[in-house]
Design a protein around this motif. Structure first.
Motif, short mmCIF file in Angstrom:
data_model
loop_
_atom_site.label_atom_id
_atom_site.label_comp_id
_atom_site.label_asym_id
_atom_site.label_seq_id
_atom_site.Cartn_x
_atom_site.Cartn_y
_atom_site.Cartn_z
N ASP A 205 0.92 -1.49 -0.10
CA ASP A 205 0.10 -0.04 -0.20
C ASP A 205 0.93 1.22 0.06
O ASP A 205 0.48 2.29 -0.77
N HIS A 206 1.83 1.23 0.97
CA HIS A 206 2.82 2.34 1.01
C HIS A 206 3.65 2.66 -0.40
O HIS A 206 3.86 3.90 -0.71
N MET A 207 3.96 1.53 -0.98
CA MET A 207 4.83 1.75 -2.18
C MET A 207 4.07 2.40 -3.28
O MET A 207 4.58 2.99 -3.98
N VAL A 208 2.90 1.87 -3.45
CA VAL A 208 1.62 2.61 -4.39
C VAL A 208 1.67 3.77 -4.00
O VAL A 208 1.62 4.71 -4.84
N ASP A 209 1.36 4.21 -2.83
CA ASP A 209 1.10 5.59 -2.51
C ASP A 209 2.51 6.56 -2.91
O ASP A 209 2.33 7.63 -3.47
N SER A 210 3.38 6.10 -2.63
CA SER A 210 4.65 6.88 -2.85
C SER A 210 4.92 7.04 -4.15
O SER A 210 5.37 8.10 -4.50
N ALA A 211 4.60 6.15 -5.06
CA ALA A 211 4.73 6.12 -6.33
C ALA A 211 3.85 7.05 -7.02
O ALA A 211 4.23 8.00 -7.72
N LYS A 212 2.58 6.91 -6.52
CA LYS A 212 1.66 7.94 -7.16
C LYS A 212 1.64 9.49 -6.68
O LYS A 212 1.62 10.39 -7.30
N ILE A 213 2.18 9.71 -5.42
CA ILE A 213 2.45 11.09 -4.84
C ILE A 213 3.49 11.64 -5.82
O ILE A 213 3.27 12.86 -6.02
N SER A 214 4.72 11.14 -6.16
CA SER A 214 5.51 11.79 -6.96
C SER A 214 5.34 12.02 -8.31
O SER A 214 5.47 12.90 -9.17
N SER A 215 4.63 10.71 -9.01
CA SER A 215 4.53 10.85 -10.39
C SER A 215 3.36 11.45 -10.86
O SER A 215 3.46 12.02 -11.93
N LEU A 216 2.33 11.99 -9.79
CA LEU A 216 1.21 12.70 -10.35
C LEU A 216 1.76 14.29 -10.47
O LEU A 216 1.39 14.69 -11.63
N HIS A 217 2.71 14.77 -9.94
CA HIS A 217 3.21 15.97 -10.16
C HIS A 217 4.25 16.05 -11.16
O HIS A 217 4.36 16.92 -12.01
N LEU A 218 5.07 14.90 -11.62
CA LEU A 218 5.84 15.02 -12.77
C LEU A 218 4.92 14.76 -13.87
O LEU A 218 5.32 15.39 -14.89
N ALA A 219 4.05 14.39 -13.76
CA ALA A 219 2.88 14.12 -14.95
C ALA A 219 2.28 15.58 -15.23
O ALA A 219 2.04 16.11 -16.31
#
Length: 263
Positions: A130-144
């Motif tokens: 769960d936390h790995m998915v959260d950490s990936a989406k938190i950064s990739s959202l802003h990079l997108a």
């Protein structure tokens, strides 16, 4: 940015002596008694997302899904929305699609932890996932967002591109600080046998004041991505709110961890 609301998720049996809920209605009612504390939760996460997650958790229970499968569903919706941001020229229809994908993904993120508690508890591997998915989406959202502005944005110079770059750093640091603080507190309780703190009353005023840090509200803001003259300054306001919140939260968390040393 407030961390998404899901928690450890792998399946576990029901506690001995507790009958598993029968059907959607009973599962939904049972979930009402196993909710996390609302202390510190921003308004959307507290009043909207956790309630949506409760319904999805009950539906997932009836469908026989495991918490890890719910985490995977959450990731599918979320990263679909993130891919749309980076790859598609902003338009009004895109805002609706991105907002819907992110909102559904966030609701399933709230559901996986609730489903785990309904089934009797989570696991370390589920929490890790769960936390790995959260950490990936938190950064990739802003990079997108950065990619979208660079590819499609009619910006006045390159300076606005620093906003999603800065947001990436702030969001990642805030999420890590929040998770590490909780992990250290749990490790301290495990080592000393100290009981968990009693749930503190949740403040509605505070939930409203920290809306700029609310991941759920940011998801809703992407509804306007097809209107850059509105979305760019709105996104900048979210970044400013998080940038101001991070130092204050970091000092508070440092003192909380320091109190563990004193104990």
């Amino acid at each position: 940015m407030t961390a998404p609301s899901g928690t450890g998720t792998a399946s576990a049996p029901h506690p001995q002596g507790h009958r598993p809920p029968q059907g959607f209605g009973e599962a939904l009612a049972r979930l009402a008694s196993v909710q996390k504390s609302n202390k510190g939760a921003p308004a959307y996460s507290r009043f909207v997302n956790r309630k949506l997650g409760r319904v999805l958790a009950a539906l997932s229970y009836v469908a026989g899904l495991t918490p890890n499968q719910v985490t995977a569903i959450s990731a599918t919706f979320t990263f679909t929305g993130i891919a749309l941001i980076a790859l598609v020229d902003p338009a009004p229809w895109l805002g609706a699609a991105v907002c819907l994908a992110l909102v559904i993904g966030y609701a399933f993120d709230a559901a996986d932890g609730q489903l785990a508690r309904l089934r009797g508890g989570g696991s370390r591997s589920g929490e890790y996932l769960d936390h790995m998915v959260d950490s990936a989406k938190i950064s990739s959202l802003h990079l997108a967002v950065l990619v979208s502005w660079y590819r499609f944005g009619d910006l006045d110079g390159a300076a606005p591109l620093l906003i999603p770059l800065g947001f990436t750093v702030v969001a990642a640091v805030m999420f890590f600080g929040m998770i590490l603080k909780d992990l250290l507190a749990r490790a301290h309780r495990a080592a000393t046998g100290a009981p968990p703190p009693a749930p503190a009353p949740a403040s509605t005023l505070r939930s409203l004041l920290v809306i700029p840090t609310d991941y759920g509200m940011l998801c809703v803001a992407f509804l306007l991505i097809g209107f850059p003259s509105v979305f760019v300054p709105l996104y900048g306001l979210f970044f400013a709110g998080n940038l101001l919140f991070l130092p204050a939260a970091s000092v508070k968390w440092f003192r909380e961890v320091g109190s563990l040393d004193a104990a």
